[in-house]
Design a protein around this motif. Structure first.
Motif, short mmCIF file in Angstrom:
data_model
loop_
_atom_site.label_atom_id
_atom_site.label_comp_id
_atom_site.label_asym_id
_atom_site.label_seq_id
_atom_site.Cartn_x
_atom_site.Cartn_y
_atom_site.Cartn_z
N SER A 178 47.75 63.78 47.13
CA SER A 178 48.73 63.69 48.20
C SER A 178 50.08 64.30 47.82
CB SER A 178 48.95 62.23 48.60
OG SER A 178 49.79 61.59 47.65
N ARG A 179 50.90 64.45 48.82
CA ARG A 179 52.25 64.98 48.61
C ARG A 179 53.06 64.05 47.72
NH1 ARG A 179 52.66 63.37 54.39
NH2 ARG A 179 54.05 61.57 54.58
N HIS A 180 52.76 62.75 47.73
CA HIS A 180 53.49 61.80 46.89
C HIS A 180 53.21 62.06 45.41
CE1 HIS A 180 54.34 59.84 50.62
NE2 HIS A 180 53.06 59.60 50.84
N ASP A 181 51.96 62.41 45.10
CA ASP A 181 51.61 62.72 43.72
C ASP A 181 52.30 64.00 43.27
OD1 ASP A 181 49.70 60.56 43.46
OD2 ASP A 181 48.38 61.73 44.75
N VAL A 182 52.28 65.00 44.13
CA VAL A 182 52.90 66.28 43.80
C VAL A 182 54.40 66.12 43.63
CG1 VAL A 182 53.32 68.65 44.55
CG2 VAL A 182 51.08 67.59 44.95
N GLU A 183 55.04 65.39 44.55
CA GLU A 183 56.49 65.19 44.46
C GLU A 183 56.86 64.43 43.20
OE1 GLU A 183 60.15 62.89 46.76
OE2 GLU A 183 58.31 63.31 47.87
N ALA A 184 56.12 63.37 42.91
CA ALA A 184 56.40 62.58 41.71
C ALA A 184 56.27 63.44 40.47
CB ALA A 184 55.45 61.39 41.63
N GLY A 185 55.21 64.26 40.44
CA GLY A 185 55.01 65.13 39.29
C GLY A 185 56.13 66.13 39.10
N LYS A 186 56.52 66.77 40.18
CA LYS A 186 57.59 67.76 40.10
C LYS A 186 58.90 67.13 39.67
CE LYS A 186 55.74 71.04 43.51
NZ LYS A 186 55.73 72.21 42.61
N ALA A 188 59.31 64.52 37.90
CA ALA A 188 59.23 64.06 36.52
C ALA A 188 59.15 65.21 35.51
CB ALA A 188 58.01 63.17 36.34
N GLY A 189 58.97 66.43 36.01
CA GLY A 189 58.83 67.57 35.12
C GLY A 189 57.42 67.77 34.60
N PHE A 190 56.44 67.11 35.26
CA PHE A 190 55.03 67.27 34.92
C PHE A 190 54.48 68.53 35.58
CE2 PHE A 190 53.13 62.89 33.75
CZ PHE A 190 54.28 62.48 33.11
N ARG A 191 53.42 69.09 35.03
CA ARG A 191 52.63 70.07 35.75
C ARG A 191 51.85 69.30 36.83
NH1 ARG A 191 49.54 73.69 31.58
NH2 ARG A 191 51.67 73.63 30.76
N THR A 192 51.56 69.92 37.95
CA THR A 192 50.90 69.20 39.04
C THR A 192 49.62 69.91 39.47
OG1 THR A 192 52.27 70.35 40.69
CG2 THR A 192 53.04 68.20 39.92
N LEU A 193 48.58 69.11 39.68
CA LEU A 193 47.29 69.62 40.13
C LEU A 193 46.81 68.73 41.27
CD1 LEU A 193 44.93 71.66 39.45
CD2 LEU A 193 43.88 69.75 38.22
N ALA A 194 46.31 69.34 42.33
CA ALA A 194 45.88 68.57 43.50
C ALA A 194 44.42 68.83 43.84
CB ALA A 194 46.75 68.93 44.71
N VAL A 195 43.81 67.81 44.45
CA VAL A 195 42.47 67.95 45.02
C VAL A 195 42.61 67.85 46.54
CG1 VAL A 195 41.27 67.08 42.99
CG2 VAL A 195 42.04 65.47 44.74
N SER A 208 52.21 70.99 49.93
CA SER A 208 53.18 70.33 49.05
C SER A 208 53.53 71.17 47.83
CB SER A 208 52.62 68.98 48.59
OG SER A 208 52.37 68.14 49.69
N GLY A 209 52.83 72.28 47.65
CA GLY A 209 53.15 73.21 46.57
C GLY A 209 52.79 72.76 45.16
N PRO A 210 51.60 72.20 44.96
CA PRO A 210 51.21 71.87 43.58
C PRO A 210 51.04 73.12 42.75
CG PRO A 210 49.31 71.73 45.02
CD PRO A 210 50.50 71.95 45.92
N ASP A 211 51.09 72.98 41.43
CA ASP A 211 50.92 74.14 40.55
C ASP A 211 49.50 74.68 40.61
OD1 ASP A 211 53.60 74.11 39.47
OD2 ASP A 211 53.02 72.32 38.35
N GLY A 212 48.57 73.83 40.98
CA GLY A 212 47.18 74.28 41.10
C GLY A 212 46.37 73.36 41.97
N ILE A 213 45.23 73.84 42.44
CA ILE A 213 44.30 73.04 43.27
C ILE A 213 42.89 73.29 42.75
CG2 ILE A 213 43.32 72.70 45.58
CD1 ILE A 213 45.97 73.49 46.78
N VAL A 214 42.11 72.22 42.66
CA VAL A 214 40.69 72.36 42.33
C VAL A 214 39.88 71.63 43.40
CG1 VAL A 214 40.95 72.65 39.84
CG2 VAL A 214 40.80 70.34 40.79
N GLU A 215 38.77 72.21 43.77
CA GLU A 215 37.91 71.57 44.78
C GLU A 215 37.22 70.33 44.23
OE1 GLU A 215 37.65 72.47 48.00
OE2 GLU A 215 39.18 74.00 47.63
#
Length: 221
Positions: A178-186, A188-195, A208-215
């Motif tokens: 979700s966007r909440h995971d991506v926002e929290a990661g960004k 915090a300075g974490f790399r972000t990956l979304a499903v 939400s602009g994660p650094d990457g997406i995997v199916e």
């Protein structure tokens, strides 16, 4: 190994919508709470768009939908207590682990990467779920939505996790749906990956602009 894991020492996973599909059990508890109040059942499809911000917000959204008005705080608190009772009876009854999750967790563990869990679900439900779904052994630490004063999308749980293990945020990865995971990661300075298969209030998580997406999380390893 997926390029997103390069130089990564710690991976923090979201739970609902990322590792497990828990909506069937959440919806059953929501509908039981509503039925007890003489209100219409919401059903899985609606609940799928309501989850992600913790149980209090889920119950508040359900009451607002069923009552066609903003519920009073005391009303939400009382309904939340009953929801927790219903959900706690058997949180694994209909919940399933997504394909590829176990393999990904096994391979991360084999590679010595610190695997953690950061969810907005109340902490009391984490252990029963992980044990019931045979996932508990993979995680070195788990934080719930009430473990700290702040929860996602606030970066505090992620920063707490990184500090606890002595890992720089730049060497940590937040994986969520979700966007909440991506926002929290960004934040915090974490790399972000979304499903893309989870719960994101009906919005494509790519927006939400994660650094990457995997199916599938199996792509990680």
């Amino acid at each position: 190994m997926h390029p997103m894991l390069e130089d990564i020492q710690l991976v923090a996973f979201d739970l609902d919508g990322t590792l497990i599909d828990s909506v069937p059990d959440l919806a059953a508890a929501v509908d039981a709470m509503l039925s007890e109040r003489g209100l219409p059942a919401a059903g899985e499809a609606r609940v799928r768009d309501w989850v992600g911000n913790g149980s209090h917000k889920l119950v508040e959204r359900a009451l607002q939908w069923a009552c066609l008005r903003e519920p009073a705080e005391a009303e939400t608190d009382a309904a939340l207590a009953r929801f927790m009772d219903f959900y706690g009876q058997d949180p694994c009854a209909r919940t399933r682990v997504y394909p590829g999750v176990v393999k990904a967790l096994e391979r991360l563990h084999e590679r010595g990467i610190i695997v953690t869990l950061i969810t907005n679900k109340p902490a009391a439900f984490i252990d029963p779920l992980l044990r019931g779904l045979s996932l508990a052994s993979f995680f070195q630490l788990a934080l719930g939505g009430d473990s700290l004063p702040e929860k996602k999308p606030h970066p505090a749980p992620l920063l707490h996790m990184a500090e606890h293990f002595g890992v720089a945020p730049a060497n940590a990865l937040m994986v969520g749906d979700s966007r909440h995971d991506v926002e929290a990661g960004k934040r915090a300075g974490f790399r972000t990956l979304a499903v893309p298969y989870g719960y994101n209030h009906g919005e494509p998580v790519a927006e939400s602009g994660p650094d990457g997406i995997v199916e599938s999380l199996e792509e990680l390893v």
